[in-house]
Design a protein around this motif. Sequence first.
Motif, PDB file in Angstrom:
ATOM      1  N   ILE A 264       0.693  -1.131   0.377  1.00  0.00           N
ATOM      2  CA  ILE A 264      -0.048   0.344  -0.117  1.00  0.00           C
ATOM      3  C   ILE A 264       1.032   1.728  -0.111  1.00  0.00           C
ATOM      4  CG2 ILE A 264      -1.389  -1.107   1.167  1.00  0.00           C
ATOM      5  CD1 ILE A 264      -1.028   0.250   3.884  1.00  0.00           C
ATOM      6  N   LEU A 270       1.941   4.508  -5.892  1.00  0.00           N
ATOM      7  CA  LEU A 270       0.430   4.541  -5.814  1.00  0.00           C
ATOM      8  C   LEU A 270       0.530   6.314  -6.080  1.00  0.00           C
ATOM      9  CD1 LEU A 270      -1.670   2.521  -3.381  1.00  0.00           C
ATOM     10  CD2 LEU A 270      -1.383   2.738  -5.953  1.00  0.00           C
ATOM     11  N   PRO A 281      -3.910   8.913  -1.579  1.00  0.00           N
ATOM     12  CA  PRO A 281      -3.719   6.942  -2.624  1.00  0.00           C
ATOM     13  C   PRO A 281      -3.078   5.958  -0.807  1.00  0.00           C
ATOM     14  CG  PRO A 281      -2.054   7.837  -3.749  1.00  0.00           C
ATOM     15  CD  PRO A 281      -2.704   9.597  -3.269  1.00  0.00           C
ATOM     16  N   SER A 285      -5.643   3.287  -0.363  1.00  0.00           N
ATOM     17  CA  SER A 285      -5.034   2.093  -0.120  1.00  0.00           C
ATOM     18  C   SER A 285      -5.120   1.466   1.306  1.00  0.00           C
ATOM     19  CB  SER A 285      -3.720   1.836  -0.675  1.00  0.00           C
ATOM     20  OG  SER A 285      -2.656   2.656  -0.081  1.00  0.00           O
ATOM     21  N   ASN A 288      -8.387   0.774   1.438  1.00  0.00           N
ATOM     22  CA  ASN A 288      -9.160  -0.720   0.033  1.00  0.00           C
ATOM     23  C   ASN A 288      -9.053  -1.753   1.184  1.00  0.00           C
ATOM     24  OD1 ASN A 288     -10.855   0.876  -0.851  1.00  0.00           O
ATOM     25  ND2 ASN A 288      -9.665   1.574  -2.532  1.00  0.00           N
ATOM     26  N   TYR A 307      -8.348  -6.589  -3.765  1.00  0.00           N
ATOM     27  CA  TYR A 307      -8.105  -5.416  -3.842  1.00  0.00           C
ATOM     28  C   TYR A 307      -6.780  -4.451  -5.055  1.00  0.00           C
ATOM     29  CZ  TYR A 307      -4.091  -1.865  -1.794  1.00  0.00           C
ATOM     30  OH  TYR A 307      -3.019  -1.017  -1.519  1.00  0.00           O
ATOM     31  N   THR A 308      -6.670  -5.601  -5.781  1.00  0.00           N
ATOM     32  CA  THR A 308      -5.508  -4.707  -6.599  1.00  0.00           C
ATOM     33  C   THR A 308      -6.474  -4.428  -8.149  1.00  0.00           C
ATOM     34  OG1 THR A 308      -4.231  -6.698  -6.723  1.00  0.00           O
ATOM     35  CG2 THR A 308      -4.219  -5.971  -8.643  1.00  0.00           C
ATOM     36  N   MET A 311      -8.098  -0.648  -6.674  1.00  0.00           N
ATOM     37  CA  MET A 311      -7.228   0.287  -7.266  1.00  0.00           C
ATOM     38  C   MET A 311      -7.016   0.444  -8.168  1.00  0.00           C
ATOM     39  SD  MET A 311      -6.536   1.279  -3.866  1.00  0.00           S
ATOM     40  CE  MET A 311      -5.274   2.435  -4.238  1.00  0.00           C
ATOM     41  N   TRP A 315      -8.030   4.536  -8.512  1.00  0.00           N
ATOM     42  CA  TRP A 315      -7.237   5.520  -8.582  1.00  0.00           C
ATOM     43  C   TRP A 315      -6.123   4.800 -10.059  1.00  0.00           C
ATOM     44  CZ3 TRP A 315      -5.689   9.413  -6.551  1.00  0.00           C
ATOM     45  CH2 TRP A 315      -4.485   9.501  -6.519  1.00  0.00           C
TER      46      TRP A 315
END
Length: 376
Positions: A264, A270, A281, A285, A288, A307-308, A311, A315
Amino acid sequence: MSTRDVLIIGGGAAGASAAFHLAKAGHKVTVIEKKSTNTIKACGGGMAASVQRLFPFDLSPAVDEVINKVEFSWCLDDRVVADLAETSPFWIVRREMLDCYLMNQASLEGAELLQPLSAEKIEREKDSWQITCSNGKQFESRSLVIANGSKSQWPRKFGLGPKKQKHAVTTSVRLNGKGNLKGGSARFEFGLVHHGFAWAFPIANGVNVGVGTFIGREIADSQKILDKFLPDLGFDPNDGERKHSNLRIWNGQNVLHGEGVVAIGDAASLCDPFLAEGIRPALMSGCNAAHFLNRWLKGDNNALASYTQCMQKDWGASMAWGSRIAQVFYRFPKVGYQLGIKRPTAPERIAQILSGEMSYGDIAQRVIKRLLFQNQ
Ligand SMILES: Cc1cc2nc3c(=O)[nH]c(=O)nc-3n(C[C@H](O)[C@H](O)[C@H](O)COP(=O)(O)OP(=O)(O)OC[C@H]3O[C@@H](n4cnc5c(N)ncnc54)[C@H](O)[C@@H]3O)c2cc1C
């Protein structure tokens, strides 16, 4: 050795955000943070007010300034002032205060913070993670959150994030006193910095000033830039202590999870490659990752892949445009300044970007539509 549900490496914005949400969901969480509380962090501290949505508690105790005016300049001249008084979308925090505040909220929910302590070695063994720290202590955990920022070596080791990492090169200075920067005003200077910009953000009793370059690996000469920028802000060119850091920025849509592990914040690359927005982010992250780890810990084996995906959608899609815009803007910054920042609609758009209400994709679509319309 008792096994934790989650071990989080790094108690910055990302790690503290994940710790809060996971502890609140009832998990046994430990955070390992290398530095002592109140260590000053190299960060401008500009934060979209929209991050309030990510937390059920009030963030305002950690906010130093609410920005209602943003001033842009080109080589200290050709100024544009955007009045954001109606919307106040942009806050300034001191990162050591924000991180500490978030971590305190996580502790209130039962998260354990071990600080100062550095994680040195991580290994996957059967169904758990084994973490060895600088003092020789070992920890075992069902899941692992990698949140230890731009220098983290573990995302690469576990196949998370971009294979080729990209960096913004930054120099930052924290100054005592406000110079001539007015309370509630933030400043962005574009012409002085090759492939980047300089900023000045007010904090309680001081100002965070910095210089960042987004293409290539070097700031031409940050002292030369500060020699001009600091006097323009009402400071001596040699005021304040300089901190140089490489900030990992977004570089493509990548896998951010593995078996019982997520990356994260900066560790996951990110950070926005155009404006270096990394706090939002990091918090997003963290929030999330906590949501999907909670499901994974309860037996949903596919939750971390979500999760991937989440994001990438929420984002990464915008950052893909941000990256393209950065490549064009920083190669032809004078044109970008004239055509982008000096447009009559710019103040409204700037407010929307800083608040996170508008994505880079939205901006790109507007520009494309305008070009098509002009060519008809
Ligand atoms: C000069 C500069 C200016 C910036 N300005 C802004 C801005 O105005 N607005 C904005 O949105 N973003 C800004 N950013 C980006 C923002 O600071 C980062 O994106 C943000 O800090 C990411 O948070 P994080 O929690 O992922 O990482 P970090 O804040 O770096 O936290 C990582 C934590 O992990 C700890 N750690 C590291 N290694 C270990 C280890 N081995 N064991 C245990 N702990 C460890 C570190 O001590 C640290 O506390 C700026 C960055 C820089 C460099």
